[in-house]
Design a protein around this motif. Structure first.
Motif, PDB file in Angstrom:
ATOM      1  N   ALA A 512     -20.312  -8.132  23.813  1.00 56.87           N
ATOM      2  CA  ALA A 512     -21.684  -8.309  23.322  1.00 56.87           C
ATOM      3  C   ALA A 512     -21.674  -8.897  21.914  1.00 56.87           C
ATOM      4  CB  ALA A 512     -22.419  -6.975  23.342  1.00 56.87           C
ATOM      5  N   PHE A 513     -20.849  -8.347  21.035  1.00 57.69           N
ATOM      6  CA  PHE A 513     -20.764  -8.886  19.670  1.00 57.69           C
ATOM      7  C   PHE A 513     -20.151 -10.291  19.677  1.00 57.69           C
ATOM      8  CE2 PHE A 513     -20.628  -4.237  18.633  1.00 57.69           C
ATOM      9  CZ  PHE A 513     -21.851  -4.205  17.967  1.00 57.69           C
ATOM     10  N   ALA A 514     -19.213 -10.539  20.579  1.00 61.52           N
ATOM     11  CA  ALA A 514     -18.563 -11.848  20.639  1.00 61.52           C
ATOM     12  C   ALA A 514     -19.550 -12.953  20.984  1.00 61.52           C
ATOM     13  CB  ALA A 514     -17.433 -11.825  21.665  1.00 61.52           C
ATOM     14  N   SER A 515     -20.546 -12.643  21.805  1.00 60.12           N
ATOM     15  CA  SER A 515     -21.514 -13.671  22.189  1.00 60.12           C
ATOM     16  C   SER A 515     -22.265 -14.216  20.975  1.00 60.12           C
ATOM     17  CB  SER A 515     -22.510 -13.096  23.203  1.00 60.12           C
ATOM     18  OG  SER A 515     -23.308 -12.073  22.621  1.00 60.12           O
ATOM     19  N   ILE A 516     -22.395 -13.411  19.935  1.00 60.64           N
ATOM     20  CA  ILE A 516     -23.090 -13.823  18.716  1.00 60.64           C
ATOM     21  C   ILE A 516     -22.228 -14.769  17.873  1.00 60.64           C
ATOM     22  CG2 ILE A 516     -24.121 -12.939  16.565  1.00 60.64           C
ATOM     23  CD1 ILE A 516     -24.742 -10.350  18.146  1.00 60.64           C
ATOM     24  N   LEU A 517     -20.919 -14.769  18.131  1.00 61.82           N
ATOM     25  CA  LEU A 517     -19.994 -15.586  17.343  1.00 61.82           C
ATOM     26  C   LEU A 517     -19.630 -16.908  18.010  1.00 61.82           C
ATOM     27  CD1 LEU A 517     -17.438 -12.850  16.195  1.00 61.82           C
ATOM     28  CD2 LEU A 517     -19.520 -13.611  15.028  1.00 61.82           C
ATOM     29  N   MET A 518     -20.181 -17.174  19.200  1.00 63.30           N
ATOM     30  CA  MET A 518     -19.787 -18.370  19.950  1.00 63.30           C
ATOM     31  C   MET A 518     -20.001 -19.642  19.141  1.00 63.30           C
ATOM     32  SD  MET A 518     -18.604 -17.561  22.965  1.00 63.30           S
ATOM     33  CE  MET A 518     -18.940 -18.889  24.112  1.00 63.30           C
ATOM     34  N   LYS A 519     -21.118 -19.735  18.452  1.00 63.32           N
ATOM     35  CA  LYS A 519     -21.419 -20.942  17.672  1.00 63.32           C
ATOM     36  C   LYS A 519     -20.455 -21.075  16.497  1.00 63.32           C
ATOM     37  CE  LYS A 519     -25.220 -23.394  15.382  1.00 63.32           C
ATOM     38  NZ  LYS A 519     -24.546 -23.730  14.135  1.00 63.32           N
ATOM     39  N   SER A 520     -20.209 -19.985  15.815  1.00 63.49           N
ATOM     40  CA  SER A 520     -19.332 -20.034  14.642  1.00 63.49           C
ATOM     41  C   SER A 520     -17.922 -20.461  15.012  1.00 63.49           C
ATOM     42  CB  SER A 520     -19.301 -18.665  13.961  1.00 63.49           C
ATOM     43  OG  SER A 520     -20.577 -18.307  13.486  1.00 63.49           O
ATOM     44  N   CYS A 521     -17.447 -20.019  16.175  1.00 61.68           N
ATOM     45  CA  CYS A 521     -16.062 -20.311  16.576  1.00 61.68           C
ATOM     46  C   CYS A 521     -15.969 -21.474  17.545  1.00 61.68           C
ATOM     47  CB  CYS A 521     -15.426 -19.061  17.178  1.00 61.68           C
ATOM     48  SG  CYS A 521     -15.229 -17.744  15.966  1.00 61.68           S
ATOM     49  N   ASP A 522     -17.107 -22.066  17.916  1.00 59.27           N
ATOM     50  CA  ASP A 522     -17.141 -23.284  18.722  1.00 59.27           C
ATOM     51  C   ASP A 522     -16.344 -23.133  20.021  1.00 59.27           C
ATOM     52  OD1 ASP A 522     -17.919 -25.877  19.305  1.00 59.27           O
ATOM     53  OD2 ASP A 522     -16.166 -26.776  18.343  1.00 59.27           O
ATOM     54  N   LEU A 523     -16.630 -22.060  20.772  1.00 54.44           N
ATOM     55  CA  LEU A 523     -15.962 -21.827  22.045  1.00 54.44           C
ATOM     56  C   LEU A 523     -16.885 -22.192  23.198  1.00 54.44           C
ATOM     57  CD1 LEU A 523     -14.151 -18.403  21.534  1.00 54.44           C
ATOM     58  CD2 LEU A 523     -13.235 -20.710  21.267  1.00 54.44           C
TER      59      LEU A 523
END
Length: 890
Positions: A512-523
């Motif tokens: 759930a927390f990882a989904s918020i980081l998708m843009k930052s990490c460009d995955l």
């Protein structure tokens, strides 16, 4: 007289009691207020009280030529105009003498020694003789209309109306209100008795004359109304915005045009009297206000009453009956979100009007206003505010595509949201013209989906981050499942702490927390699929993950069309998408849907006009659950999953080990898995939403460094935990598992999770190892599928479809696939090119199959490096693929 009598009846005025002779004046009514003068070809009618002067001419003349009648009428009109100008001049002098002699009304302040404030305009009024000659001072006075902030006036009319004194005086017991023209010249006076009866000086000019409360200089907003008490009420209830009193409905248009020219930068609002009790369903106050507003492109506001038993009509009545707040509420409806009204239209709180070809006001629809331009990825749209069929105020977005062609798209869109319009051809055209030509001054940002936008993160319930521009959320963003209940501490104490010791629960909230980081990490998008028996706790695991963002309704089902799931994914951009029970989606569609979600883009479609619709896109992680995995589910309808689909939706066995209680490893003192599961479901329905908000706030502060942190962390984990001989798919899967673990550890670092450091990293490693074990070790799944398929082909057909070159000559082979040779137990298959292409390479890329078989040593090349070799057969030399029988041993 018939035409005249008809006009009088329509206006609610009694007919004269006696006939009139040519050029003789007839008077009638209370105190002879009405007068009529006949001349050859027509009549002149007037009202001494209201100051009304108008011509009423008959339209048919027997025995007379039209040109002769017109000539006589013109002569009579010219003569009358000369008489009127003389009358106006005489009345002006009388008005000046009376005004100079009138008493300044005593107030509480004047009793204690204070004096009425004197402006340049007031000084000009004090000397009646000087007023006519000192035009420059009078002109300056237009910008300094008298104000009086004194309270508790002793005049009975003002006390009854509950308004203050603003530059009016008293003469022989009556309140006196001066009527000035645009140059500040006094033309007549209005007298208001203690009982409220109003009359003007006989023979005075009233057209184009008015009285002002407040300063017009540099005013941003000006109200125009009919009477003094109404004007004073509006002035006091609008935070002292200037008010122009036009005396009656017939004067609104001319006065509005004068004020519009004098103060062109001001927003003009016309405050109508609601004369809805008139005979024949007439409402002259509203109709004249709308006509005036249409002439200058102003807005109209109309008083509405909860109790109309006393027949109230104006804003002063509303003030007396319902109080200051009721008046302010209507006036402030105009103050907020202003937009310019296009020429030829008028807007009131009752609706939108225009002028038809005959010059008559026509209502187009209920209230609607373009209040702002909105910027979005689609271009520039318009934010429209309107009242629906319930009279509730609503907002919607009119996008650029709707403004094309004839406006049908706009009308359909508005009506679908409850908008009401007359439906005539005129209203259709005018509504489209009105919205198209409206140019609001305000500009906002239109957000049509959740997730990151500039320096903000958009949720359906709030905007997180800072922006200097206004933000408007499109209806498509609405999602009631995204909400907040309880505090972050309560969520940690009642939900998060029970995830410790449970790798699947811990990993779910990490995802759930990882989904918020998708843009930052460009995955790229991907998903995790918890697979296991029924009642093993998979849905509970999804509920715990959902509590990071919102309510239990945040979990949706696979049971939907791919079109519906496109919209669901679109609403979960930059967030976690949770889909329960894979078996509820058709096996024939399951692979396509999983691929679509991971691909991050919907299908391209056409609208009813065969134009390309907007293609929806998203960036997310999705969690899934089911009793079977994707491959097994697709196999139910003889569908084969591709290796790419498997790595996009990574299987996690729900049961971590043999000692697990379904998906749980540690029951935290609950007696069994069912009780633990029921508790977590109940807690997830009470505490939710706060973790995502807190995490997003920290991510926005550190978004520039997050990618670097993950890259550093991943390289360390890769060296420690990625098995040797791992291939591309293994590495991609490992990266995704570790990314989720990294996000969980970041939440611990930010203080969002009260976990010991390393807890969520270990959970991610545990889940990856389970995935690897379920996949039967390292290696590329697609290569494994190819080898299994080729091996299966030769196992099935190696003895039946291949001609044995060492066998007897008369072999009869049905559906022959090629030849084989056996030498000292070594078997070589010579496969025809067509069989190799259509059967061995079926579902796979031919070059991929060739390269893999060469890499494994199963496919031989000739001395020229050609995949196809020239071989002798009983039927002549043939080009064939030479494949070693060793493949049957692999």
């Amino acid at each position: 007289m018939n035409k005249l009598f008809e006009a009088l009846r329509n206006a609610g005025i009694p007919e004269p009691t006696k006939e009139t002779e040519t050029f003789k004046i007839v008077r009638w009514g209370h105190k002879n207020r009405y007068w009529l003068r006949k001349f050859e070809g027509g009549y002149v009618f007037g009202d001494f009280v209201s100051g009304l002067n108008s011509y009423v001419f008959e339209q048919e003349y027997k025995g007379a030529k039209l040109k002769e009648v017109q000539k006589k009428m013109h002569q009579a009109s010219t003569a009358l105009e000369v008489e009127l100008q003389k009358s106006y001049a005489e009345c002006s002098k009388i008005a000046q003498r009376i005004w100079a002699a009138a008493n300044i009304i005593e107030t509480q302040e004047s009793r204690t020694g204070s004096t009425e404030p004197q402006t340049g305009f007031q000084k000009a009024q004090m000397g009646s003789q000087k007023l006519e000659t000192d035009s420059e001072e009078a002109s300056r006075g237009f910008h300094h209309f008298p104000q009086n902030t004194s309270k508790n006036s002793l005049h009975p009319y003002l006390l009854r109306k509950k308004v203050d004194l603003y530059g009016v005086r008293e003469y022989k017991g009556s309140l006196v209100v001066p009527a000035y023209d645009q140059n500040g010249k006094l033309w007549t006076l209005q007298f208001i008795s203690a009982s409220g009866e109003k009359r003007f000086l006989a023979g005075g000019r009233k057209k184009g004359c008015f009285f002002t409360i407040g300063l017009l200089d540099n005013a941003d907003k000006i109200f125009i109304c009919e009477g003094y008490a109404t004007g004073a009420t509006i002035y006091e209830c609008s935070d002292k915005k200037p008010v122009v009193v036009a005396f009656d409905a017939s004067g609104l248009k001319s006065v509005s045009q004068i004020i519009s020219k004098k103060v062109p930068s001001a927003k003009i609002i016309i405050c109508a009297d609601n004369d809805c009790y008139h005979e024949n369903n007439l409402n002259p106050g509203v109709e004249k206000a709308r006509e005036a507003a249409l002439s200058i492109g102003a807005q109209v506001v109309i008083p509405k009453f909860k109790d109309s038993t006393t027949h109230p009509t104006d804003f002063n009545d509303l003030y007396i009956l319902e109080g200051r707040d009721a008046v302010r509420a209507i006036l402030e409806n105009v103050n907020e979100n202003e937009s310019d009204i296009p020429s030829g239209f008028v807007l009131s709180n009752e609706g939108l009007l225009c002028i038809d070809k005959k010059g008559n006001p026509v209502q187009i629809s209920n209230y609607i206003k373009v209040i702002a331009f909105t910027r979005s990825s689609d271009g520039i749209s318009k934010l429209v505010e309107f009242r629906d069929y319930k009279n509730d105020l609503r907002r919607t977005i009119v996008k650029p595509k709707m403004l094309s062609k004839d406006g049908d798209a706009i009308r359909v869109h508005l009506v679908s949201h409850g908008f009401v319009y007359s439906g005539t051809g005129l209203s259709k055209r005018k509504l489209f013209e009105y919205i198209s030509s409206s140019v609001p001054k305000k500009e906002t940002i239109l957000i049509s989906r959740t997730g990151y936008f500039e320096n903000m993160y958009i949720r359906s319930d709030r905007v997180i981050g800072k922006t200097n521009d206004g933000v408007i959320l499109d209806d498509s963003v609405n999602d009631e499942s995204i909400a907040i209940a309880g505090t972050l501490q309560e969520w940690n104490e009642n939900i998060a702490k029970y995830c410790v010791g449970n790798s699947r629960l811990s990993f779910a909230i990490s995802a759930a927390f990882a989904s918020i980081l998708m843009k930052s990490c460009d995955l790229q998008n991907f998903g995790f699929h918890f697979v296991g028996n029924s009642s093993s706790g998979k849905t509970t695991c999804l509920n715990v993950a959902a509590s990071v963002f919102g309510t239990p309704q945040y979990v949706v089902t696979w049971k939907a069309t791919d079109n519906a799931l496109e919209n669901v994914a679109y609403k979960h951009n930059d967030a976690l998408l949770i889909l329960d029970e894979l078996s509820e989606v058709s096996p024939s569609k399951a692979g396509e849907v999983a691929y679509m979600l991971a691909n991050g883009q919907g299908k391209k479609r056409l609208d009813k006009n065969c134009e390309a619709r907007e293609t929806l896109s998203w960036r997310l992680i999705f969690l899934s659950s089911g009793e079977v995995d994707l491959t097994s589910h697709m196999a139910e309808e003889n569908k084969t999953s591709k290796a790419g689909q498997k790595v996009r939706l990574l299987n996690i066995p729900a049961k971590a080990n043999e000692k697990s209680f379904g998906i749980f490893e540690d029951l935290h003192d609950f007696k069994d898995g069912a009780e633990f599961s029921n508790y977590l479901r109940s807690a997830s329905a009470k505490y939710y939403g706060t973790p995502a908000v807190a995490f997003i706030e920290k991510v926005l502060e550190e978004k520039e460094s997050i990618r670097r942190q993950f890259d550093q962390e991943y390289q360390k984990l890769k060296m420690q935990y990625l098995p040797e001989k791992s291939e591309g798919q293994d590495q991609r899967a490992f990266e995704r598992f570790m990314f989720a673990g990294f996000a969980g550890e970041l939440a611990i670092k930010y203080g969002v999770l009260n976990f010991p450091q390393g807890t969520l990293r270990r959970a991610a490693i545990s889940c990856f190892n389970s995935w690897l074990e379920d996949k039967e070790g390292v290696g590329d799944d697609e290569n494994r599928q190819i080898l299994e398929h080729v091996k299966g082909f030769f196992e099935l057909h190696g003895h039946s479809r291949f001609f044995d070159l060492g066998g007897f000559p008369g072999q009869k082979i049905a559906n022959m696939a090629g030849y084989k040779s056996v030498y000292q137990d070594a078997v070589m298959f010579y496969v025809s090119p067509s069989v190799f292409q259509n059967e061995i390479c079926k579902r796979f890329n031919r070059k991929t199959v060739i390269n893999l078989l060469i890499e494994k040593g199963f496919l031989q090349k000739d001395h020229n490096g050609d995949y196809r070799q020239q071989k002798w057969t009983p039927y002549g030399n043939k080009k064939v693929y030479v494949i070693s029988g060793k493949i049957l041993l692999g």
